[in-house]
Design a protein around this motif. Structure first.
Motif, PDB file in Angstrom:
ATOM      1  N   VAL A 113       0.839  -1.221  -0.006  1.00 21.86           N
ATOM      2  CA  VAL A 113      -0.004  -0.009  -0.117  1.00 21.86           C
ATOM      3  C   VAL A 113       0.888   1.244  -0.027  1.00 21.86           C
ATOM      4  O   VAL A 113       0.267   2.540  -0.012  1.00 21.86           O
ATOM      5  N   GLY A 114       2.282   1.022  -0.087  1.00 21.82           N
ATOM      6  CA  GLY A 114       3.019   2.325   0.021  1.00 21.82           C
ATOM      7  C   GLY A 114       3.029   3.124   1.299  1.00 21.82           C
ATOM      8  O   GLY A 114       3.036   2.565   2.382  1.00 21.82           O
ATOM      9  N   ASN A 115       2.608   4.370   0.929  1.00 17.98           N
ATOM     10  CA  ASN A 115       2.319   5.458   2.077  1.00 17.98           C
ATOM     11  C   ASN A 115       0.949   5.446   2.258  1.00 17.98           C
ATOM     12  O   ASN A 115       0.527   6.682   2.985  1.00 17.98           O
ATOM     13  N   ALA A 116      -0.068   4.993   1.592  1.00 17.61           N
ATOM     14  CA  ALA A 116      -1.362   5.604   1.582  1.00 17.61           C
ATOM     15  C   ALA A 116      -2.084   4.732   2.615  1.00 17.61           C
ATOM     16  O   ALA A 116      -2.600   3.405   2.671  1.00 17.61           O
ATOM     17  N   GLY A 120       3.227  -2.093   3.926  1.00 18.45           N
ATOM     18  CA  GLY A 120       3.575  -0.546   3.177  1.00 18.45           C
ATOM     19  C   GLY A 120       4.983  -0.262   3.867  1.00 18.45           C
ATOM     20  O   GLY A 120       5.579  -0.844   4.219  1.00 18.45           O
ATOM     21  N   ASP A 121       5.091   1.268   3.762  1.00 20.23           N
ATOM     22  CA  ASP A 121       6.388   1.784   4.052  1.00 20.23           C
ATOM     23  C   ASP A 121       6.401   1.920   5.474  1.00 20.23           C
ATOM     24  O   ASP A 121       5.361   1.553   6.348  1.00 20.23           O
ATOM     25  N   SER A 122       7.574   2.630   6.113  1.00 17.19           N
ATOM     26  CA  SER A 122       7.775   2.619   7.391  1.00 17.19           C
ATOM     27  C   SER A 122       6.790   3.433   8.212  1.00 17.19           C
ATOM     28  O   SER A 122       6.474   3.223   9.235  1.00 17.19           O
ATOM     29  N   SER A 123       6.052   4.504   7.569  1.00 15.05           N
ATOM     30  CA  SER A 123       4.995   5.157   8.131  1.00 15.05           C
ATOM     31  C   SER A 123       3.846   4.554   8.336  1.00 15.05           C
ATOM     32  O   SER A 123       3.228   4.441   9.438  1.00 15.05           O
ATOM     33  N   LYS A 177      -1.416  10.292  11.668  1.00 18.60           N
ATOM     34  CA  LYS A 177      -1.461  10.536  10.309  1.00 18.60           C
ATOM     35  C   LYS A 177      -0.001  10.030   9.771  1.00 18.60           C
ATOM     36  O   LYS A 177       0.721   9.264  10.296  1.00 18.60           O
ATOM     37  N   GLU A 178       0.386  10.617   8.308  1.00 21.50           N
ATOM     38  CA  GLU A 178       1.691  10.141   7.716  1.00 21.50           C
ATOM     39  C   GLU A 178       2.833  10.098   8.712  1.00 21.50           C
ATOM     40  O   GLU A 178       3.567   9.662   8.552  1.00 21.50           O
ATOM     41  N   SER A 179       2.670  11.327   9.599  1.00 24.06           N
ATOM     42  CA  SER A 179       3.418  11.610  10.645  1.00 24.06           C
ATOM     43  C   SER A 179       2.776  11.904  11.919  1.00 24.06           C
ATOM     44  O   SER A 179       1.613  12.225  11.838  1.00 24.06           O
ATOM     45  N   ALA A 194      10.244  17.830   6.852  1.00 25.66           N
ATOM     46  CA  ALA A 194       8.955  17.267   6.581  1.00 25.66           C
ATOM     47  C   ALA A 194       8.654  15.879   7.015  1.00 25.66           C
ATOM     48  O   ALA A 194       7.502  15.533   6.942  1.00 25.66           O
ATOM     49  N   ARG A 195       9.438  15.215   7.780  1.00 25.64           N
ATOM     50  CA  ARG A 195       9.386  13.911   8.270  1.00 25.64           C
ATOM     51  C   ARG A 195       8.782  12.839   7.430  1.00 25.64           C
ATOM     52  O   ARG A 195       7.707  12.041   7.903  1.00 25.64           O
ATOM     53  N   GLY A 196       9.112  13.065   5.962  1.00 24.40           N
ATOM     54  CA  GLY A 196       8.554  12.243   5.279  1.00 24.40           C
ATOM     55  C   GLY A 196       7.133  12.236   5.033  1.00 24.40           C
ATOM     56  O   GLY A 196       6.096  11.481   4.525  1.00 24.40           O
TER      57      GLY A 196
END
Ligand code: S3P
Length: 432
Positions: free
Chosen positions: A90-93, A116-119, A346-348, A387-389
């Motif tokens: 799912v990537g970052n989504a 998904g990614d680390s976030s 959220k994303e971060s 931006a913390r990714g």
């Protein structure tokens, strides 16, 4: 990581078309994949998050053709998603991670792994695992809460579920599962959140009923999803709107933005702060609508006053709250956001990111348990922000730079591509 400098600017002028709506793009592709007839989605967002959705849908058997201005999705039908050969990325989504399992949970006897990614791996999925378990499906998540996680599809039964947090993602997950479940599934929200899923399901022929904060869906045989045009994304346009409000001498017209009232809380907050950003917003009493209303928004720079954002408003402006903090720095008096603890997942962690980030640029801002409080000083010094990714933190830093005294260096600007790949180009055109 790219470090990009945003210098104090003189003014923004001209017109911009907001990029296609991310939330609506995810949902349109997903509902199309759940359908049997091919669906044409015009103005589909081609950004990292929504490309992840197309790839995830391919992995479960949908055929997706990507054209320059549209995509065509040939779905599998409601109960015929295919078991993929490996994990679905799912990537970052976060929206994909929370919505897709609602559909997959109804695929009898099939097993799906999502990662998904680390976030993504730090964002909770127990909030969807709980209602899906009550419907009969099983989700095994890392530590009970995080990706990677496994969805065991089964025959689902309807539930009435009271959401512990106001989350359109969780609501949508339960509704999508409910469409394939036996009976009528209801979700009760603590406060209203974005209702794109309900509108789109109703448009696809599903029986959808709304009564106050309860939304119910009936079991469907198949979806009859219609071709559609995705409106512009107010959450992306909000960065341009905020820049035009803050940079003296600006005048901006944002074209064709989605103004569904469950998404347009930011414009109402702006109005209270004294900003001039006008358009024809949707009236909340008209929300039996199937469609997604759009409007042009005309924005001018002007003086601001502080405001208080109460918990009931938070889901209607959730992704724009970092911008409210930035606007608060330039306002007269205090700006306070309450009931926004969801920003931590959220994303971060957007409470920590906004508070540390803006303080580093010279703001007087404090974190609270459920939001933040800013004391406006009429300006912002500038400096460096990480931006913390997180795409929205990157664009926040860019807008802060334009309005600041000394400019801002954004570390990790590439994150903007998650929702707004053309952000830097659009901005430089408006500044030219
Ligand atoms: C979204 C809902 C919101 C929002 C996210 C997209 C959606 O999250 O923050 O960017 O498309 O449903 P929650 O509903 O989980 O708060």
């Amino acid at each position: 990581m790219t470090r990009v400098r945003f210098a104090p600017s003189r003014r923004l002028r001209g017109e911009v078309g907001a990029p296609p709506d991310k939330s609506i793009s995810h949902r349109a592709a997903l509902l199309a994949a759940m359908s049997v007839k091919p669906v044409r989605i015009s103005n589909y967002l081609k950004a990292a998050d929504t490309i992840s959705t197309l790839n995830a849908l391919r992995a479960v058997g949908a055929l997706v053709e990507e054209h320059e201005d549209f995509v065509i999705v040939r779905g599998t039908g409601l109960r015929e998603a295919r078991e993929p050969g490996g994990p679905i990325d799912v990537g970052n989504a976060g929206t994909l991670m929370r919505l897709l399992p609602g559909w997959l949970a109804a695929q009898e006897g099939r097993i799906f792994v999502l990662d998904g990614d680390s976030s993504i791996r730090s964002r909770p999925v127990d909030r969807i695992a709980e209602p899906l378990a009550l419907m009969g499906a099983q989700i095994e998540a890392k530590g009970g809460r995080f990706a990677p996680f496994v969805v065991y599809g089964t025959r689902l039964h309807a539930i009435t579920y009271e959401l512990p947090v106001a989350s359109a993602q969780v609501k949508s997950c339960v509704l999508l599962a409910g469409v394939a479940a036996d009976g009528t599934t209801s979700v009760v929200e603590p406060v209203a959140s974005r209702d794109h899923t309900e509108r789109m399901l109703a448009g696809a022929g599903v029986g959808v009923r709304r009564e106050g904060l309860t939304v119910s869906v009936s079991r469907a045989g198949e979806l009859d999803m219609q071709s559609l045009v995705v409106p512009g994304d107010l959450s992306s346009a909000a960065f341009m709107i905020a820049a035009a409000v803050l940079v003296k001498g600006s005048r901006l017209l944002v074209r064709d933005v989605g103004v569904n009232w469950t998404r347009s809380g930011f414009l109402r907050i702006l109005e209270r702060m004294g900003a001039i950003a006008t358009g024809s917003l949707e009236d909340p009493s008209a929300t039996v609508a199937l469609c997604e209303p759009t409007s042009d928004i005309d924005v001018s720079a002007g003086p601001l006053v502080g405001t208080v954002v109460e918990p009931g408003e938070v889901p209607l402006a959730i992704d724009e709250l970092p911008l409210v903090a930035l606007l608060g720095c330039f306002a007269e008096g205090d700006t306070v956001v309450r009931g926004a603890q969801e920003l931590r997942v959220k994303e971060s962690d957007r409470i920590a990111g906004v508070v540390d980030g803006l303080r580093g640029l010279g703001a007087t801002i404090e974190a609270t348990a459920d939001g933040f409080a800013v004391t406006g000083s009429g300006g912002l010094r500038g400096g460096v922000i990480d931006a913390r990714g997180d795409h929205r933190m990157a664009m926040l830093g860019a807008v802060a730079g334009l309005a600041s005294d000394e400019g801002v260096d954004v570390v990790g600007m590439e994150a903007a591509a998650v929702s707004y790949p053309g952000f830097a180009q659009d901005l430089s055109r408006l500044l030219a």
